[in-house]
Design a protein around this motif. Structure first.
Motif, PDB file in Angstrom:
ATOM      1  N   GLY A   1       0.783  -1.130   0.207  1.00  0.00           N
ATOM      2  CA  GLY A   1       0.017   0.096   0.023  1.00  0.00           C
ATOM      3  C   GLY A   1       0.736   1.200   0.137  1.00  0.00           C
ATOM      4  N   PHE A   2       0.287   2.465  -0.111  1.00  0.00           N
ATOM      5  CA  PHE A   2       0.822   3.632   0.071  1.00  0.00           C
ATOM      6  C   PHE A   2      -0.113   4.799   0.388  1.00  0.00           C
ATOM      7  CE2 PHE A   2      -1.213   3.288  -4.003  1.00  0.00           C
ATOM      8  CZ  PHE A   2      -1.895   4.608  -4.131  1.00  0.00           C
TER       9      PHE A   2
ATOM     10  N   ASN B   1       5.385   4.208   1.144  1.00  0.00           N
ATOM     11  CA  ASN B   1       4.784   2.943   0.558  1.00  0.00           C
ATOM     12  C   ASN B   1       5.417   1.712   1.259  1.00  0.00           C
ATOM     13  OD1 ASN B   1       6.980   1.957  -1.376  1.00  0.00           O
ATOM     14  ND2 ASN B   1       6.987   4.220  -1.471  1.00  0.00           N
ATOM     15  N   PHE B   2       4.697   0.647   0.907  1.00  0.00           N
ATOM     16  CA  PHE B   2       5.177  -0.500   1.541  1.00  0.00           C
ATOM     17  C   PHE B   2       4.675  -1.589   0.700  1.00  0.00           C
ATOM     18  CE2 PHE B   2       0.863  -0.398   3.325  1.00  0.00           C
ATOM     19  CZ  PHE B   2       0.497  -1.558   3.416  1.00  0.00           C
TER      20      PHE B   2
END
Lengths: 135, 403
Positions: free
Chosen positions: B42-43, B402-403
Motif C-alpha cells: 500500500g501507500f 509506501n510498503f
C-alpha cells in the motif's frame, strides 16, 4: 563449472562487480546471456528452457546489490527498486522475495527449484549452482 | 456495469482504519499472507498546494491540504501462470468532490508465455510513459505531471478501463526488446469524477447565455468504448527508452433523457523518449489528440490539439533530484491562439516548473515544486467561474510512504 566473476567493472564508470549468479543445484542451466538475465530479473522472461517457472530472488546485500544492478540490469539499484514498485502498483505483477544477506538467499535458492539470484562468490554452497554470464 | 465505489462514510472510515492498523506492524516490507503467494502492499501520501491568480483543480488560491492519496493492494499467485489482484484507492483532491474509495485496478492475469499474456477486469490504460502509475505519487517524477499530456481533470477516469488487455515482451535480437499492450473496454465515469464535473461547465455557460435553468446535478457522463495500443521500446543503448501509445474513445453526456454533449477522440497519440546519462536524465513527449466535440448537437470542436513537454533532471546523489519542466498545450494545433468554439480567451497552457525530489528512505519520498503558467486551457474555466487570469502560478509539497 564455468565461473565468470565481474572482478573489475565493465567500463563506462560502472562499479566493480563481485557477485556470481546462482540457481538451484538441480537446474540444468550452466550459462546465461546478460540480456536474458536482465529480462529474467525484470519479470519479462518467466520460464527456463525446460518450461519450469523461474522464481527470482532479490539480494539486497549492499556489497553486491549495486554492482549487480549496474552490470546485469544496466540501471542503478534505486532504479531497479522503482521498476519493481512500478510493476506492483500498476497491477502488473508481484515483486519477488527480497533478502538482506547472502546466507538467506542461498538457503532460499537451495530449497526452490527454478529459483535464481546472485550472491558473493564465497557464499556459494553445494545447494546452489553458479551459472556463468555471457555478454 | 456495476459501480466500483463505496459511497458510505462508514465504508471509507473502515477502509482508512484498516489501512492504518496494517501500517503499524510493518514499515518497509510487504505483508505476506501465504508465504510469497499472497502479498499486501500500500501507500499513503499527503500534500499541500496553493495557487496564485487562478484556482487549479478546486479552491486552491487560499491553500489546501486536500491532496491525499491512500491505496492498498492485494495480489495472489494462484498458479505459476494465473494471478488475481486488486487495488483500492482513496483520493481527496482539491476538486469539488472527490473522496470515495474506488477500485483502482482489479485484474485476473493469465500469463500464457513471455510474448503473450491476458488481463481481464479493470486494467491500467497506457498513455505516454506515466499514465499507468499516476495514482502513485512516489512513482511520478513530479507531483503534477505535465498537464499538456497528463491532464489532471481526467486522471481519475482515464487511468484504467473495464475490459482487458493483451500484453507481452518481444525480443528484437541485438536491437533490444519491446513491451506491448493492446487494450479495449469501457471507461467508467463516476458521478463525482473530475471529468464529469468539469463537463458541466458548458451547461452552466449555456444557462448563462440563454437564460436557461438546466440543472447539472443529474449530468451523466458515459463512455461507449475505449481502445488502444502501446509499444515500449527498450533498446540496447543503455539509458534509452522510447514509447508510442494510441487511445481512441467515444463519450456521451446525458441530462436526464437528453444527450447534451458528445466527445469522440479519433486518436490520441503520444510519442515518448527518455534518456539517462550519469547524473542526468532527459524526458520528452509529444502528443496530438484529434477529437470531435458536440454540445447540444452543435459541433463546437473538430480537430487536433497539440501538446509537448521536456523534463530535465539532475541527481547529484541518487536520493536527490532537481528537475526543470517546460510544458506546452494548444487546444487547436493549427490555430494556436484562436479560441474557435470556446469562450476561453487564452486557449493554451505554457507551464515552466522547477521541482525537487528527495528519497528520505527506501519507502519515504518528499517532493516540492512550483509552476508558473501562461494560458488557461484545460478546464480552468470550471474551477474559476468568476473569470480567469492569463498568468498564474501554483505549487505543492508532498510526502509519500509506501510498503
Amino acid at each position: 563449472m564455468a565461473l565468470w566473476l565481474f572482478a573489475v567493472g565493465a567500463g563506462g564508470g560502472e562499479p566493480p562487480g563481485n557477485f556470481v549468479l546462482v540457481v538451484n543445484a538441480g537446474n540444468d542451466v550452466t550459462t546465461i546471456s546478460r540480456k536474458d538475465a536482465e529480462l529474467i530479473f525484470l519479470n519479462k522472461q518467466r520460464s527456463w528452457p525446460d518450461g519450469k517457472n523461474i522464481s527470482v530472488v532479490i539480494n539486497e546485500n549492499p556489497k553486491i546489490y549495486d554492482s549487480f544492478s549496474h552490470i546485469v540490469l544496466r540501471r542503478s539499484s534505486q532504479q531497479f527498486l522503482v521498476f519493481r514498485k512500478r510493476m506492483l502498483f500498476r497491477g502488473q505483477g508481484i515483486p519477488p522475495p527480497t533478502f538482506k544477506t547472502d546466507k538467506d538467499v542461498v538457503a532460499f535458492v537451495g530449497e526452490h527449484v527454478g529459483s535464481i539470484s546472485y550472491v558473493s562468490p564465497d557464499a556459494v554452497t553445494l545447494a546452489v549452482k553458479v551459472v556463468s554470464i555471457l555478454q | 456495469m456495476s459501480s466500483s465505489s463505496f459511497p458510505s462514510v462508514r465504508a471509507q472510515v473502515l477502509f482508512l482504519a484498516t489501512l492504518f492498523c496494517l501500517l503499524l506492524p510493518t514499515s518497509l516490507r510487504a505483508i505476506d499472507l501465504a508465504g510469497d503467494k499472497v502479498q499486501l502492499h500500500g501507500f499513503l501520501t499527503q500534500g499541500y498546494m496553493e495557487s496564485v491568480n487562478n484556482n487549479f483543480l478546486g479552491d486552491t488560491m487560499d491553500g489546501t491540504f486536500r491532496l491525499t492519496e491512500i491505496g492498498i493492494n492485494i495480489n495472489a499467485n494462484l498458479t505459476d501462470k494465473l494471478r488475481l489482484g486488486g487495488q483500492a484507492l482513496y483520493c481527496n483532491l482539491p476538486a469539488a468532490s472527490t473522496g470515495t474509495v474506488r477500485a483502482d485496478w482489479l485484474v485476473a492475469d493469465y500469463h500464457f508465455s513471455d510474448p503473450f499474456g491476458v488481463r481481464l477486469g479493470k486494467v491500467k490504460m497506457p498513455m505516454g510513459l506515466y499514465n499507468m502509475e499516476r495514482d502513485c505519487d512516489f512513482l511520478r517524477p513530479l507531483i503534477f505531471l505535465p498537464q499538456s499530456i497528463y491532464d489532471e481533470t481526467f486522471r481519475d477516469s482515464w487511468q484504467a478501463l473495464w475490459g482487458g488487455d493483451m500484453y507481452g515482451n518481444l525480443l528484437l535480437s541485438k536491437w533490444g526488446d519491446i513491451d506491448y499492450q493492446l487494450f479495449g473496454g469501457r471507461i467508467q465515469y463516476e458521478d463525482d469524477a473530475l471529468a464529469t464535473l468539469a463537463s458541466t461547465e458548458f451547461v452552466n455557460r449555456y444557462n448563462k447565455l440563454y437564460s436557461l435553468f438546466l440543472s447539472t446535478e443529474d449530468l451523466d457522463r458515459q463512455n461507449n468504448y475505449a481502445y488502444g495500443a502501446a509499444l515500449f521500446f527498450n533498446p540496447t543503448l543503455k539509458g534509452l527508452r522510447g514509447a508510442m501509445t494510441l487511445l481512441v474513445l467515444d463519450d456521451e453526456s446525458w441530462l436526464n433523457e437528453y444527450q447534451v454533449s458528445s466527445l469522440r477522440i479519433k486518436s490520441k497519440v503520444v510519442a515518448s523518449l527518455e534518456y539517462s546519462w550519469k547524473e542526468f536524465s532527459w524526458t520528452a513527449e509529444y502528443s496530438e489528440t484529434d477529437r470531435r466535440q458536440e454540445q447540444f448537437q452543435v459541433t463546437t470542436l473538430d480537430g487536433p490539439s497539440q501538446a509537448w513537454y521536456m523534463l530535465l533532471s539532475y541527481s547529484p546523489i541518487e536520493a536527490l533530484t532537481f528537475s526543470l519542466l517546460y510544458d506546452e498545450y494548444y487546444r487547436l494545433k493549427n490555430n494556436h491562439h484562436e479560441s474557435a468554439g470556446s469562450q476561453n480567451l487564452y486557449p493554451w497552457r505554457k507551464d515552466l516548473a522547477a521541482s525537487l525530489r528527495y528519497e528520505i528512505a527506501e519507502n519515504w519520498t518528499f517532493k516540492a515544486e512550483w509552476h508558473t503558467v501562461d494560458g488557461t486551457a484545460l478546464y480552468s474555466g470550471y474551477f474559476n467561474p468568476q473569470g480567469t487570469e492569463r498568468y498564474w502560478q501554483y505549487g505543492a509539497l508532498k510526502l509519500s510512504f509506501n510498503f
